[in-house]
Design an enzyme around this catalytic site. Structure first.
Site, mmCIF file in Angstrom:
data_model
loop_
_atom_site.group_PDB
_atom_site.id
_atom_site.type_symbol
_atom_site.label_atom_id
_atom_site.label_comp_id
_atom_site.label_asym_id
_atom_site.label_seq_id
_atom_site.Cartn_x
_atom_site.Cartn_y
_atom_site.Cartn_z
ATOM 1 N N LYS A 256 45.347 -15.289 -11.706
ATOM 2 C CA LYS A 256 44.675 -16.593 -11.757
ATOM 3 C C LYS A 256 45.297 -17.548 -12.780
ATOM 4 C CE LYS A 256 40.693 -16.179 -9.113
ATOM 5 N NZ LYS A 256 40.436 -14.751 -9.027
ATOM 6 N N SER B 272 32.484 -16.913 -13.279
ATOM 7 C CA SER B 272 32.127 -15.947 -14.312
ATOM 8 C C SER B 272 33.260 -14.962 -14.470
ATOM 9 C CB SER B 272 30.829 -15.223 -13.940
ATOM 10 O OG SER B 272 30.961 -14.694 -12.646
ATOM 11 N N ASN C 275 37.749 -14.136 -13.629
ATOM 12 C CA ASN C 275 39.091 -14.360 -14.135
ATOM 13 C C ASN C 275 39.516 -15.827 -14.124
ATOM 14 O OD1 ASN C 275 39.581 -11.675 -14.753
ATOM 15 N ND2 ASN C 275 40.230 -11.192 -12.667
ATOM 16 N N GLY D 232 42.568 -18.038 -2.310
ATOM 17 C CA GLY D 232 43.637 -18.749 -3.021
ATOM 18 C C GLY D 232 44.922 -17.928 -3.079
ATOM 19 N N LEU D 233 44.785 -16.656 -3.424
ATOM 20 C CA LEU D 233 45.968 -15.794 -3.531
ATOM 21 C C LEU D 233 46.586 -15.558 -2.150
ATOM 22 C CD1 LEU D 233 47.781 -14.055 -5.369
ATOM 23 C CD2 LEU D 233 46.257 -12.133 -4.899
ATOM 24 N N GLU E 6 39.683 -7.515 2.063
ATOM 25 C CA GLU E 6 38.463 -7.849 1.332
ATOM 26 C C GLU E 6 37.509 -6.654 1.330
ATOM 27 O OE1 GLU E 6 36.604 -11.219 3.195
ATOM 28 O OE2 GLU E 6 36.617 -10.264 5.149
ATOM 29 N N GLY F 220 31.589 -7.333 2.144
ATOM 30 C CA GLY F 220 31.627 -8.799 2.222
ATOM 31 C C GLY F 220 32.777 -9.241 3.096
ATOM 32 N N ASP G 227 33.278 -11.597 5.182
ATOM 33 C CA ASP G 227 33.187 -12.949 5.742
ATOM 34 C C ASP G 227 34.562 -13.482 6.142
ATOM 35 O OD1 ASP G 227 33.372 -12.967 2.718
ATOM 36 O OD2 ASP G 227 33.967 -15.020 3.183
ATOM 37 N N LYS H 272 49.992 5.001 -14.523
ATOM 38 C CA LYS H 272 49.628 4.542 -15.876
ATOM 39 C C LYS H 272 49.250 3.063 -15.872
ATOM 40 C CE LYS H 272 51.178 8.570 -16.235
ATOM 41 N NZ LYS H 272 50.196 9.641 -15.943
ATOM 42 N N SER I 90 46.168 -7.416 -8.032
ATOM 43 C CA SER I 90 45.806 -8.783 -8.447
ATOM 44 C C SER I 90 45.314 -8.910 -9.886
ATOM 45 C CB SER I 90 44.757 -9.352 -7.491
ATOM 46 O OG SER I 90 43.629 -8.500 -7.448
ATOM 47 N N ASN J 76 41.326 -6.647 -15.258
ATOM 48 C CA ASN J 76 40.241 -6.887 -16.209
ATOM 49 C C ASN J 76 38.976 -6.111 -15.841
ATOM 50 O OD1 ASN J 76 41.753 -8.570 -17.832
ATOM 51 N ND2 ASN J 76 41.230 -10.401 -16.659
HETATM 52 C C1 LIG Z 1 40.034 -14.044 -7.994
HETATM 53 C C2 LIG Z 1 40.533 -12.679 -7.768
HETATM 54 C C3 LIG Z 1 40.806 -12.193 -6.469
HETATM 55 C C4 LIG Z 1 40.547 -13.006 -5.233
HETATM 56 O O1 LIG Z 1 41.351 -14.156 -5.208
HETATM 57 P P1 LIG Z 1 41.028 -15.382 -4.252
HETATM 58 O O2 LIG Z 1 42.071 -16.372 -4.556
HETATM 59 O O3 LIG Z 1 39.640 -15.858 -4.579
HETATM 60 O O4 LIG Z 1 41.081 -14.855 -2.872
HETATM 61 C C5 LIG Z 1 41.347 -10.924 -6.336
HETATM 62 N N1 LIG Z 1 41.574 -10.147 -7.415
HETATM 63 C C6 LIG Z 1 41.324 -10.574 -8.677
HETATM 64 C C7 LIG Z 1 41.615 -9.655 -9.798
HETATM 65 C C8 LIG Z 1 40.801 -11.856 -8.899
HETATM 66 O O5 LIG Z 1 40.556 -12.264 -10.142
#
Ligand SMILES: *Cc1c(COP(=O)(O)O)cnc(C)c1O
Length: 319
Positions: free
Chosen positions: A54, A79, A81, A183-184, A205, A209, A211, A274, A305, A308
């Site tokens: 992000k 709330s 990342n 977004g990603l 996904e 969820g 959707d 690791k 992705s 955290n």
């Molecule tokens: C936000 C987030 C996603 C999903 O990303 P989108 O752009 O909302 O599809 C996936 N993994 C992590 C770790 C994120 O922070």
């Protein structure tokens, strides 16, 4: 008609974030290659600044602010990342940031956002609408609202991760990308169609969820209640107008993974590679494992992705 971002916007974003975002490592594992029967390349955004991809989108969006926007500051609602990404990017660029967060957000996330220099505005998620609060702050104080996913500059920034992956390892047969609001995935789609047009592209996904899958298959954005899943980064209720338009045009399919599969991947990443990966970050790998009979002898990309997850939660999930 929406003015959709293009690969040129991803390339421009890559220039803007250069020297600010990490060019994250691509990792491989013989154990994974043997299990899947394919060559798998992991793009490790869990090792990105603030712990998730992000940062790319947030830094790109804020870099484009003009003088007036910089003075008035940025506002967002999140709330997770994205909150930390906006707070960190804003402070690096000398811009003030205001983050609207629910009163039940984990204290660690509120503290992290404040630690990166963001002012946190708390709201009641059962009585108030975060988008409305964000919009009102923007109107009253002239702040610019940067939402978590449905924004051309955010999408273009997120696409730089896949761009780096293709530059490093060349064309792939398939790429698996985590999906929340898209977004990603939509940014990755712009990079994929430009750099590896034959590559199959899958969004993944949480099963609870789906959707995005239903939207993709029906051709209209489906709205759902906040899903119950450990993948808190993908608890979105719907895709965005920009992200859906790109996903519909450029993505091959949307798959799902269960919480049990995500936990299994978290354990694997920690024990064998690791790597500390948050539940949402495991979506891509979980789907690739499930699909392995169709991936034989291929070259596969997986975007991890984010990483955290606080240690207590990590331990209780993987114990
Ligand atoms: C936000 C987030 C996603 C999903 O990303 P989108 O752009 O909302 O599809 C996936 N993994 C992590 C770790 C994120 O922070």
């Amino acid at each position: 008609m929406l003015n959709l971002p293009t690969y040129e916007d991803v390339a421009a974003a890559a220039e803007r974030i250069k020297g600010h975002a990490h060019r994250t490592p691509v990792m491989t594992s013989r154990t994974v290659d043997q299990e899947i029967g394919a060559k798998v390349f992991f793009k490790c955004e869990n090792l990105q600044r603030m712990g998730a991809f992000k940062f790319r989108g947030a830094f790109n969006a804020l870099s484009k602010f003009d003088e007036r926007q910089r003075r008035a500051g940025v506002v967002t609602f999140s709330s997770g990342n994205h909150a930390q990404a906006i707070a960190l990017s804003a402070s690096l660029l000398g811009i003030t940031s205001t983050i609207v967060m629910p009163n039940d957000a984990p204290a660690s996330k509120v503290a992290a956002t404040r630690g990166y220099g963001g002012s946190v505005v708390i709201y009641d998620r059962y009585k108030e609408d975060r988008e409305e609060i964000g919009r009102k702050l923007a109107e009253d104080h002239g702040m610019t609202l940067i939402p978590p996913y449905d924004h051309p500059d955010v999408i273009a920034g997120q696409g730089t991760a896949a761009k780096e992956l293709f530059e490093e390892v060349g064309a792939l047969d398939a790429l698996f990308v985590c999906l929340g609001g898209g977004g990603l995935l939509s940014g990755s789609a712009l990079a994929t169609r430009a750099l590896a047009p034959q590559c199959k592209l899958y969004g993944v996904e949480p099963e609870a969820g789906n959707d995005g899958q239903r939207s993709f298959r029906s051709g209209a954005i489906v709205h759902i209640d906040t899903p119950t899943t450990i993948a808190d980064g993908a608890q979105t209720q719907h895709l965005g107008a920009y992200t859906f338009a790109i996903i519909r045009r450029d993505v091959d399919d949307i798959l799902t993974a269960s919480d049990m599969q995500l936990i299994d991947c978290m354990r694997f990443f920690a024990a064998r590679m690791k790597l500390v990966v948050e539940p949402t970050g495991c979506l891509g790998f979980a789907a690739a494992r499930e699909m392995k009979s169709q991936l034989h002898d291929q070259r596969i990309g997986v975007i991890i992705s984010g990483g955290n997850v606080d240690m207590k939660r990590f331990c209780s999930l993987t114990a």
